[in-house]
Scaffold this active site. Sequence first.
Site, PDB file in Angstrom:
ATOM      1  CD  GLN A   1      -3.128  -0.736   2.223  1.00 30.64           C
ATOM      2  OE1 GLN A   1      -4.308  -0.929   1.988  1.00 30.64           O
ATOM      3  NE2 GLN A   1      -2.719  -0.342   3.400  1.00 30.64           N
TER       4      GLN A   1
ATOM      5  CB  ALA B   1       1.936  11.795  -0.423  1.00 31.20           C
TER       6      ALA B   1
ATOM      7  CD  GLU C   1      -1.990   1.502  -5.386  1.00 25.39           C
ATOM      8  OE1 GLU C   1      -2.990   1.965  -4.796  1.00 25.39           O
ATOM      9  OE2 GLU C   1      -2.058   0.559  -6.202  1.00 25.39           O
ATOM     10  CD  GLU C   2       0.571   6.158   3.107  1.00 30.30           C
ATOM     11  OE1 GLU C   2       0.946   6.954   3.979  1.00 30.30           O
ATOM     12  OE2 GLU C   2       0.330   4.953   3.325  1.00 30.30           O
ATOM     13  NE  ARG C   3       6.312   5.425   2.116  1.00 32.64           N
ATOM     14  CZ  ARG C   3       6.930   4.398   2.670  1.00 32.64           C
ATOM     15  NH1 ARG C   3       7.577   3.517   1.902  1.00 32.64           N
ATOM     16  NH2 ARG C   3       6.917   4.223   3.979  1.00 32.64           N
TER      17      ARG C   3
END
Length: 451
Positions: free
Chosen positions: A306, A314, A309-311
Amino acid sequence: MRTSSSSMSTTMALCREGARRFNNLAASRNSFKLLSFGGVRSFSENVSSKPASAATSSSPPETTLGDHLLYTHEHLALKESLRKIIDQDINPYVDQWEAEGQFPAHKVFKILGSAGFLGVTKPLDYGGLGLDFSYSVAVSEELGNIRCGGIPMAIGVQTDMATPALARFGSDKLKKEFLLPSVMGDKVACLGVSEIGAGSDVSSIMTKAVRKGDEFVINGGKMWTTNGAQADWMCLLANTSDGAPHRNKSLICLPMNLPGIHIARTIDKMGMRSSDTAEVFFDDVRVPCENVIGQEGMGFTYQMLQFQEERLWAVANAVTMMDNIIDETIQYTRQRKIFKMPVLHHQSVHFRLAELQTEVELLRSLLHRATMLYIRGNDVTKLASMAKLKVGRLSREVGDSCLQFWGGMGFTNDVLISRFYRDARLISIGGGADEVMLGIICKFMDTLPKK
């Protein structure tokens, strides 16, 4: 704030217009189809199965962005439709929500979910658009036009932090109960990973879920939980065995209305003020074992997946914010005079702004390269970590340099630059601190000392 019915009616009109543009833009390729009630609810299989790099067109995109190496007509039309919602249903109220310390997540998420923006990469069977991750990056970039950092962050938790593992590995039952309403904006999600003694060091979490019959009994607590005070469910990372720290954790879909869940407090933060952040405790909370996402013991691995995708999400969000900060600084320094000439005309000012814009463009190129590789199936942990490291440091640099050019006005809460200065400081901390990113990069470079 306008009434809910008025807001929704106007929003739906915008969504219908956005969907009309989608159909017109892609009619020659049979790229889209209009579903649901006039929103941008679904793309056809032709588009959802085609990588962004494969899309071609003989006519220039109907946008001021010009030609783009990653985005197609469809990406740009999606961004345009989202921008209308931002300008009408979000930005007019940001100052109020910042002052109140919380935005109405259920109301805003319902508007976004009804229009399709909370599930662009999620499966069609669970309310999503079924598109590749480049569309999520496009949405994140556009959300950077919201005039604060807290609301985009809260949306990102819903779309690219709490739900990717569920969408990829969860059972059909869990997807129907938690993913579908999250994509539609009917439920607010939060991510329960960080703890007081375990932030970036995910392997050190202490929250336990002990199996008793067909249930887990959960004890412990989570810290820095974005959306925690308003969430309907949590994607919880907990230790479900006493094994090795990378193999003893599971992700669990946890309804937030269960007995034993206590919201200890909402945290008063320096920035990101419109996004509620909660400290949550669990006292003998019982949840069915079937609420585990995927395989028991694979939670750490799922969470690491995850993070890619999160980074990247952001980074995309912050790139647009930095563009806007630099642009507003240019406009202000063009008007503000010192020593009888515009501040912008001083070489130290316009040279510095040129340097900052160059750095933003370099970061954007890294983001888009990593995105292209990711949607082709590559592991981009190294590039995502590099981009995350760079965006945290660059956002601080942009905020500090531009605030200086605003002078005393920049030190007030009346302008966007001061809000960005406060909000952006979190980027180097949340989602993996700078030092953690450096460690990951060094690991790929094989430069870490051997234990």
